[in-house]
Write an enzyme that holds these catalytic residues in place. Sequence first.
Site, PDB file in Angstrom:
ATOM      1  N   HIS A 245       5.708  12.862   1.753  1.00 28.20           N
ATOM      2  CA  HIS A 245       6.336  12.085   3.057  1.00 28.20           C
ATOM      3  C   HIS A 245       5.836  10.893   3.318  1.00 28.20           C
ATOM      4  CE1 HIS A 245       9.169  11.060   5.870  1.00 28.20           C
ATOM      5  NE2 HIS A 245       8.030  10.763   6.669  1.00 28.20           N
ATOM      6  N   GLU A 246       3.931  11.465   3.908  1.00 25.63           N
ATOM      7  CA  GLU A 246       3.583  10.300   4.147  1.00 25.63           C
ATOM      8  C   GLU A 246       2.973   9.397   3.019  1.00 25.63           C
ATOM      9  OE1 GLU A 246       3.220  10.155   7.279  1.00 25.63           O
ATOM     10  OE2 GLU A 246       4.056  11.867   7.999  1.00 25.63           O
ATOM     11  N   HIS A 249       5.563   6.480   2.388  1.00 24.54           N
ATOM     12  CA  HIS A 249       5.411   5.240   3.637  1.00 24.54           C
ATOM     13  C   HIS A 249       4.431   4.490   2.754  1.00 24.54           C
ATOM     14  CE1 HIS A 249       8.144   7.003   6.635  1.00 24.54           C
ATOM     15  NE2 HIS A 249       7.454   7.909   6.757  1.00 24.54           N
ATOM     16  N   GLU A 325      12.588   6.688   7.102  1.00 26.99           N
ATOM     17  CA  GLU A 325      11.783   8.022   6.756  1.00 26.99           C
ATOM     18  C   GLU A 325      12.822   8.636   5.557  1.00 26.99           C
ATOM     19  OE1 GLU A 325       9.737   8.961   8.418  1.00 26.99           O
ATOM     20  OE2 GLU A 325       9.082   7.559   9.384  1.00 26.99           O
TER      21      GLU A 325
HETATM   22 ZN    ZN Z   1       7.708   9.908   8.185  1.00 25.57          ZN
END
Ligand code: ZN
Length: 404
Positions: A245-246, A249, A325
């Site tokens: 997930h990170e 970003h 997100e």
């Molecule tokens: Zn996030």
Amino acid sequence: MFQDVTRAMAPVAVPVASKKALRFYRSGNVLWCVRAVAGLLIPALFLFTGFSARLRSWAERMGSKWYFAFALYWVAFAGLCYLIELPLDYYRGFVRLHSYDLSNQTFGKWFGDSLKSLGVLLAIGLAGGWIPFQLIKRSPRRWWLYLGLLYVPCSCMMLLIWPVMIDPLFNKFQPLQDKVLEAKILTLAARAGIEGGRVYEVNKSVDTKTVNAYVTGFMGSKRIVFWDTALRTLDEGELLAVLGHEMGHYALGHIVQSIALSSVLIFVALYASHRWLGRIPGRYQRRFGIRAWSDFAALPLLVLIVNFLALIFAPAELAFSRHQEHEADRFGLELLHNNHAAATALLKLQQHNLSNPRPGRIYTLWRASHPAIGERIDFCNRYRPWEAGGPARCDEYIRQRPVP
Ligand SMILES: [Zn+2]
């Protein structure tokens, strides 16, 4: 092996919020309202009582040059605001978190961090707080444009130095200590097109029992940071899912997108401030004891406008953040195809952070930077475009498919 595959495919149920989590959620909403009102009321009091003008006159008597008078005014203004807000901050950041068993912080660490934050704020104000008043003085019609143009490089510079100079004032950052995990992370990073050595851990366990990871920095200082609480709480599959997930970003350029959005909002805010200042009748200036809008005694009015516009813009900024997100969740799933681990990681976040998995609509509009945890787990349970053999959304960013 067969059991592992079955487990990895099984949907994860979202438990309802515990009574304690609901209490935390509701009292958090009340506290948010109190802080929002205080953010408008405190600068208004400085302004309407004429206290800001008296503070300015005192600073002018003490400091011979304009900048020194401004510096004295700023330190006194920020220091007084700090003292007024201290009881509420102490309750919110220390008493309340301990009462919900979410904090590991000693009073000394909390107070030390609080003083350091004040120090950082004072330094930022001393470095740049004088600029709006000089711009208003020199260019009463275009100051908002010049200030907006200055905001873009300044915010990039702040993002560049913040993880290297400011964050380490509060906690200890170091490369990941678990070398086995680090090796797996480097392999994953290479697949996501991210160079190695950008993943750090921070000793947040001295402050909190909650669990988190984040992406920060700009250009040379861009990095992924795991709280050590996350490293202890999540198993390896869950850590990699959070990392996926990170990395989303990171790879999708979310930090630059956020700078672009905030720059647009800053321009709108500055232009609105310019128009509003022009429409405030002269009698109010006299009542506040302000000589002109370039007088730094008008600082509380700028703070009032900024806090008001921050409330107005919050739904747009937060909606954009929730979109990012969601895209980062998608990226993590497409990178790893480990939907079960992504969902159980979120489940642990819900439990350890006392989150409400299905918050109300007003909360979502004004407070939620992330989609509700319940929605995120639902998405993990259903999102498997690779099973149909079709192209996935983040294909162009991912260099190799996961090894089945
Ligand atoms: Zn996030």
